[in-house]
Scaffold this motif. Structure first.
Motif, short mmCIF file in Angstrom:
data_model
loop_
_atom_site.label_atom_id
_atom_site.label_comp_id
_atom_site.label_asym_id
_atom_site.label_seq_id
_atom_site.Cartn_x
_atom_site.Cartn_y
_atom_site.Cartn_z
N THR A 196 0.82 -1.22 0.00
CA THR A 196 0.00 0.00 0.00
C THR A 196 0.85 1.26 0.00
N ARG A 197 2.08 1.17 0.48
CA ARG A 197 2.98 2.34 0.45
C ARG A 197 3.47 2.64 -0.96
N HIS A 198 3.41 1.66 -1.86
CA HIS A 198 3.94 1.82 -3.21
C HIS A 198 2.85 1.90 -4.28
N LEU A 199 1.60 1.82 -3.85
CA LEU A 199 0.50 1.82 -4.80
C LEU A 199 -0.42 3.02 -4.56
N ASP A 200 -1.13 3.39 -5.61
CA ASP A 200 -2.20 4.36 -5.46
C ASP A 200 -3.47 3.68 -5.98
N THR A 201 -4.56 4.40 -6.09
CA THR A 201 -5.80 3.77 -6.52
C THR A 201 -5.86 3.55 -8.03
N ASP A 202 -4.83 3.94 -8.75
CA ASP A 202 -4.78 3.74 -10.20
C ASP A 202 -4.15 2.38 -10.50
N VAL A 203 -4.76 1.34 -9.94
CA VAL A 203 -4.28 -0.03 -10.07
C VAL A 203 -5.44 -0.92 -10.48
N VAL A 204 -5.17 -1.85 -11.40
CA VAL A 204 -6.16 -2.84 -11.79
C VAL A 204 -5.61 -4.20 -11.38
N LEU A 205 -6.43 -4.94 -10.63
CA LEU A 205 -6.06 -6.28 -10.17
C LEU A 205 -6.57 -7.31 -11.16
N VAL A 206 -5.72 -8.28 -11.47
CA VAL A 206 -6.01 -9.27 -12.52
C VAL A 206 -5.75 -10.67 -11.97
N CYS A 207 -6.64 -11.61 -12.30
CA CYS A 207 -6.40 -13.03 -12.04
C CYS A 207 -7.01 -13.80 -13.20
N ARG A 208 -7.31 -15.05 -13.01
CA ARG A 208 -7.87 -15.85 -14.10
C ARG A 208 -9.31 -15.47 -14.40
N SER A 209 -10.15 -15.38 -13.33
CA SER A 209 -11.58 -15.15 -13.54
C SER A 209 -12.12 -13.93 -12.82
N GLY A 210 -11.36 -13.35 -11.91
CA GLY A 210 -11.83 -12.21 -11.12
C GLY A 210 -11.96 -12.52 -9.64
N ASN A 211 -12.00 -13.80 -9.28
CA ASN A 211 -12.18 -14.20 -7.88
C ASN A 211 -10.98 -13.81 -7.01
N ARG A 212 -9.79 -14.26 -7.39
CA ARG A 212 -8.60 -13.93 -6.59
C ARG A 212 -8.32 -12.43 -6.60
N ALA A 213 -8.60 -11.76 -7.72
CA ALA A 213 -8.42 -10.31 -7.77
C ALA A 213 -9.36 -9.62 -6.78
N GLY A 214 -10.57 -10.12 -6.64
CA GLY A 214 -11.50 -9.58 -5.65
C GLY A 214 -10.98 -9.78 -4.23
N GLN A 215 -10.40 -10.95 -3.97
CA GLN A 215 -9.81 -11.20 -2.65
C GLN A 215 -8.63 -10.27 -2.41
#
Length: 194
Positions: free
Chosen positions: A60-79
């Motif tokens: 969180t110290r190296h990220l801002d809200t301009d990030v998109v999380l990616v996984c295979r189907s969306g489940n792990r990205a949601g977690q």
């Protein structure tokens, strides 16, 4: 008291537009290193879900809200989004449908050595254990309890939207790449800071 920000779902077309903009988002792919090596969106960073959870405060110290999380189907990205929100970085975007939707929409993809994705591995192991318990119970009375245990685990996984078997499988040697270093992955994000 303000309500926590909810993750913004992006479809493949919206992500493609954002990536072509003057200020593209950073992409965090939370799949296993082996899945990432097999296929990933160019320019994405691989921070597997278990690594992300372990280093979420640092991330969180190296990220801002301009990030998109990616996984295979969306489940792990949601977690991953929930884990980062708990660490103080709410409102990140999640690629709806994950890499499956991205590839189906014809999104640019870097390809490497083909590997089985985590969901397919879980189906193989769970199915094999259920089959072994059911067939083995003809020879060893009580072995059908193995099938019941696996079935209960799968039901629990569905209800909680987690998967202990998937976590365990992600730590197996065939799901790791020799060059993957979780600390290096976190540092790459820090070095690419905006």
């Amino acid at each position: 008291m303000t309500a926590p920000a909810t993750p913004r779902g992006l479809d493949a077309a919206e992500l493609r537009e954002q990536l072509a903009s003057d200020r593209p988002p950073r992409l965090l792919d939370v799949r296993s290193p082996a899945e990432f090596e097999a296929a990933h969106i160019p320019g994405s960073y691989n921070v597997p879900l278990d690594t992300l959870r372990e280093h979420r405060e640092e991330l969180t110290r190296h990220l801002d809200t301009d990030v998109v999380l990616v996984c295979r189907s969306g489940n792990r990205a949601g977690q991953a989004e929930r884990a980062l929100a708990e660490a103080g970085l709410p409102g990140l975007s999640v690629l709806e449908g994950g890499m499956t939707a991205w590839e189906k929409a014809g999104g640019a993809t870097n390809r490497g050595r083909e590997r089985w994705d985590m969901e397919r591995q879980v189906r193989l192991v769970a199915g094999s254990l259920v089959l072994a318990g059911a067939l083995g119970s003809f020879l060893v009375p009580g072995l059908q309890a193995l099938s019941a245990f696996v079935g209960g685990g799968l039901a629990f996984a569905a209800l909680t939207n987690t998967c202990a078997m998937g976590v365990a499988l992600s730590r197996m040697p065939w799901n790791r790449t020799p060059s993957y270093d979780p600390h290096k992955a976190v540092m790459q994000l820090a070095d690419s800071g905006r």
